[in-house]
Design a protein around this motif. Structure first.
Motif, PDB file in Angstrom:
ATOM      1  N   SER A 164      -6.551   2.267  11.084  1.00 41.02           N
ATOM      2  CA  SER A 164      -6.198   2.352  10.560  1.00 41.02           C
ATOM      3  C   SER A 164      -5.896   2.077   8.392  1.00 41.02           C
ATOM      4  O   SER A 164      -5.876   2.701   7.461  1.00 41.02           O
ATOM      5  N   GLY A 165      -6.265   0.920   8.395  1.00 44.95           N
ATOM      6  CA  GLY A 165      -6.221  -0.116   7.575  1.00 44.95           C
ATOM      7  C   GLY A 165      -5.150  -0.969   6.840  1.00 44.95           C
ATOM      8  O   GLY A 165      -5.134  -1.217   6.066  1.00 44.95           O
ATOM      9  N   LYS A 166      -3.785  -0.296   7.752  1.00 49.55           N
ATOM     10  CA  LYS A 166      -2.944  -0.598   7.413  1.00 49.55           C
ATOM     11  C   LYS A 166      -2.074  -2.076   7.220  1.00 49.55           C
ATOM     12  O   LYS A 166      -1.689  -2.442   6.216  1.00 49.55           O
ATOM     13  N   MET A 167      -2.895  -2.933   8.344  1.00 46.72           N
ATOM     14  CA  MET A 167      -2.067  -4.395   8.291  1.00 46.72           C
ATOM     15  C   MET A 167      -2.891  -4.833   6.689  1.00 46.72           C
ATOM     16  O   MET A 167      -3.052  -5.237   6.085  1.00 46.72           O
ATOM     17  N   GLY A 168      -4.262  -4.753   6.836  1.00 48.97           N
ATOM     18  CA  GLY A 168      -5.614  -4.796   5.899  1.00 48.97           C
ATOM     19  C   GLY A 168      -4.532  -4.607   4.133  1.00 48.97           C
ATOM     20  O   GLY A 168      -4.311  -5.546   3.539  1.00 48.97           O
ATOM     21  N   PHE A 169      -4.262  -3.740   3.962  1.00 48.13           N
ATOM     22  CA  PHE A 169      -3.898  -3.229   2.434  1.00 48.13           C
ATOM     23  C   PHE A 169      -2.348  -3.452   2.605  1.00 48.13           C
ATOM     24  O   PHE A 169      -2.009  -4.614   1.437  1.00 48.13           O
ATOM     25  N   ALA A 170      -1.431  -4.104   3.702  1.00 43.46           N
ATOM     26  CA  ALA A 170      -0.421  -4.701   3.130  1.00 43.46           C
ATOM     27  C   ALA A 170      -0.798  -6.016   2.746  1.00 43.46           C
ATOM     28  O   ALA A 170       0.068  -6.926   2.092  1.00 43.46           O
ATOM     29  N   ILE A 171      -1.112  -6.738   3.576  1.00 41.29           N
ATOM     30  CA  ILE A 171      -1.642  -7.961   3.421  1.00 41.29           C
ATOM     31  C   ILE A 171      -2.278  -8.335   1.632  1.00 41.29           C
ATOM     32  O   ILE A 171      -2.294  -8.999   1.108  1.00 41.29           O
ATOM     33  N   ALA A 172      -3.365  -6.948   1.361  1.00 45.07           N
ATOM     34  CA  ALA A 172      -3.218  -6.863  -0.476  1.00 45.07           C
ATOM     35  C   ALA A 172      -2.618  -7.401  -1.021  1.00 45.07           C
ATOM     36  O   ALA A 172      -1.981  -7.859  -2.308  1.00 45.07           O
ATOM     37  N   ARG A 173      -1.259  -5.915  -0.313  1.00 47.87           N
ATOM     38  CA  ARG A 173      -0.208  -6.166  -1.260  1.00 47.87           C
ATOM     39  C   ARG A 173       0.080  -7.374  -1.086  1.00 47.87           C
ATOM     40  O   ARG A 173       1.046  -7.963  -2.328  1.00 47.87           O
ATOM     41  N   ALA A 174       0.458  -7.943  -0.498  1.00 49.56           N
ATOM     42  CA  ALA A 174       1.700  -9.281  -0.335  1.00 49.56           C
ATOM     43  C   ALA A 174       0.970 -10.744  -1.009  1.00 49.56           C
ATOM     44  O   ALA A 174       1.540 -10.660  -1.652  1.00 49.56           O
ATOM     45  N   ALA A 175       0.020 -10.378  -0.782  1.00 53.48           N
ATOM     46  CA  ALA A 175      -1.176 -11.942  -1.489  1.00 53.48           C
ATOM     47  C   ALA A 175      -0.794 -11.459  -3.316  1.00 53.48           C
ATOM     48  O   ALA A 175      -0.611 -12.518  -3.966  1.00 53.48           O
ATOM     49  N   ARG A 176      -1.180 -10.268  -3.592  1.00 54.71           N
ATOM     50  CA  ARG A 176      -0.824 -10.189  -5.006  1.00 54.71           C
ATOM     51  C   ARG A 176       0.124 -10.214  -5.691  1.00 54.71           C
ATOM     52  O   ARG A 176       0.733 -10.447  -6.239  1.00 54.71           O
ATOM     53  N   GLU A 177       1.561  -9.578  -4.351  1.00 56.61           N
ATOM     54  CA  GLU A 177       2.363 -10.440  -4.453  1.00 56.61           C
ATOM     55  C   GLU A 177       2.951 -11.255  -4.771  1.00 56.61           C
ATOM     56  O   GLU A 177       3.787 -12.196  -5.325  1.00 56.61           O
ATOM     57  N   ALA A 178       2.374 -12.747  -4.526  1.00 52.79           N
ATOM     58  CA  ALA A 178       2.459 -13.612  -4.176  1.00 52.79           C
ATOM     59  C   ALA A 178       1.989 -14.415  -5.277  1.00 52.79           C
ATOM     60  O   ALA A 178       1.763 -15.455  -5.321  1.00 52.79           O
ATOM     61  N   GLY A 179       0.797 -14.101  -6.290  1.00 55.40           N
ATOM     62  CA  GLY A 179       0.129 -14.157  -7.369  1.00 55.40           C
ATOM     63  C   GLY A 179      -0.902 -14.091  -7.299  1.00 55.40           C
ATOM     64  O   GLY A 179      -1.603 -14.720  -8.559  1.00 55.40           O
ATOM     65  N   ALA A 180      -2.068 -13.800  -6.215  1.00 59.27           N
ATOM     66  CA  ALA A 180      -3.362 -14.096  -6.134  1.00 59.27           C
ATOM     67  C   ALA A 180      -3.502 -13.276  -6.705  1.00 59.27           C
ATOM     68  O   ALA A 180      -3.376 -11.711  -7.394  1.00 59.27           O
ATOM     69  N   GLU A 181      -5.851 -13.335  -7.168  1.00 58.04           N
ATOM     70  CA  GLU A 181      -5.992 -12.217  -7.781  1.00 58.04           C
ATOM     71  C   GLU A 181      -6.820 -11.597  -6.035  1.00 58.04           C
ATOM     72  O   GLU A 181      -7.407 -12.044  -5.848  1.00 58.04           O
TER      73      GLU A 181
END
Ligand code: CTP
Length: 208
Positions: free
Chosen positions: A19-36
């Motif tokens: 579904s892509g849900k895990m990858g999208f959640a990781i992208a969100r979490a990485a962004r929240e942590a300050g990553a580009e």
């Protein structure tokens, strides 16, 4: 993130249940942590997390090109996609038609390039400039399969999960395998696990 789609002809193709849900959640979490963050997404029905740049791709070969290009400057590569292992050797230019005889088409397949293994072997990954994280979708023997896959792909961190139990769901459980140990992230929402995974990656990148 997500599945890939391998065309058989202009109206049909082969894909999988990611579904892509895990990858999208990781992208969100990485962004929240300050990553580009750049999120390379196969065909999924999910909205892009806030602040994340998204590149949509269809086939494994499109995904390889997009990932290889970004890997030239990224510092972390997280491979969550359920990349199709094989694609039809030749996609037909026109829709394959029934000829009325009951004869079925004979499809030939070729193996897709392993995106993660290719990037993990690059000079930037080998020198430590690019930290590669793989996933493993297994149906059994999670620890043994994840350890073997980590070695085979040549990545410092491999995240195992039970594929059929998690596809399309909002929660999951992960097993993080590195050269030293295996750490279990127990059953939780994909976003919670994604945040924990980003913490674990950050720990491994922060000099002691
Ligand atoms: N992967 C990849 N390119 C491929 C196949 C897989 O980058 N052509 C990546 C996935 O994104 C994941 C990891 O490799 O990070 C493992 O994927 P998985 O499907 O679990 O394993 P496979 O390598 O396909 O091995 P097998 O199907 O034999 O378990």
């Amino acid at each position: 993130a997500g599945p890939t789609y391998e065309a058989i002809d202009p109206v049909r193709g082969i894909t999988n249940l990611s579904s892509g849900k895990m990858g999208f959640a990781i992208a969100r979490a990485a962004r929240e942590a300050g990553a580009e963050v750049t999120l390379i997404a196969g065909p999924v029905h999910l909205s892009t997390p806030r602040g994340v740049a998204r590149v949509d791709v269809k086939s494994a070969s499109n995904m390889l090109s997009a990932a290889t290009q970004r890997a030239q400057s990224a510092t972390i590569f997280i491979a969550t996609a359920a990349v199709a292992d094989w694609r039809p050797a030749q996609a037909a230019d026109h829709k394959i038609k029934k000829d009325g005889s009951g004869k079925t088409p004979e499809l030939q397949f070729v193996e897709n390039t392993d995106i993660l293994a290719t990037i993990a072997q690059s000079e930037r990954a080998q020198s430590g400039a690019l930290f590669c994280v793989g996933f493993a979708a297994e149906s059994q023997d999670l620890l043994a399969n994840a350890q073997a896959k980590r070695a085979r792909k040549g990545v410092p961190l491999l995240v195992g999960n039970i594929g059929p139990a998690t596809f399309g769901k909002d929660d999951n459980a992960l097993l993080l395998v590195d050269a030293q140990q295996a750490v279990e992230l127990p059953h939780a929402s994909k976003l919670t696990l994604a945040r924990q995974l980003i913490d674990e990656i950050a720990k491994r990148l922060t000099p002691a």
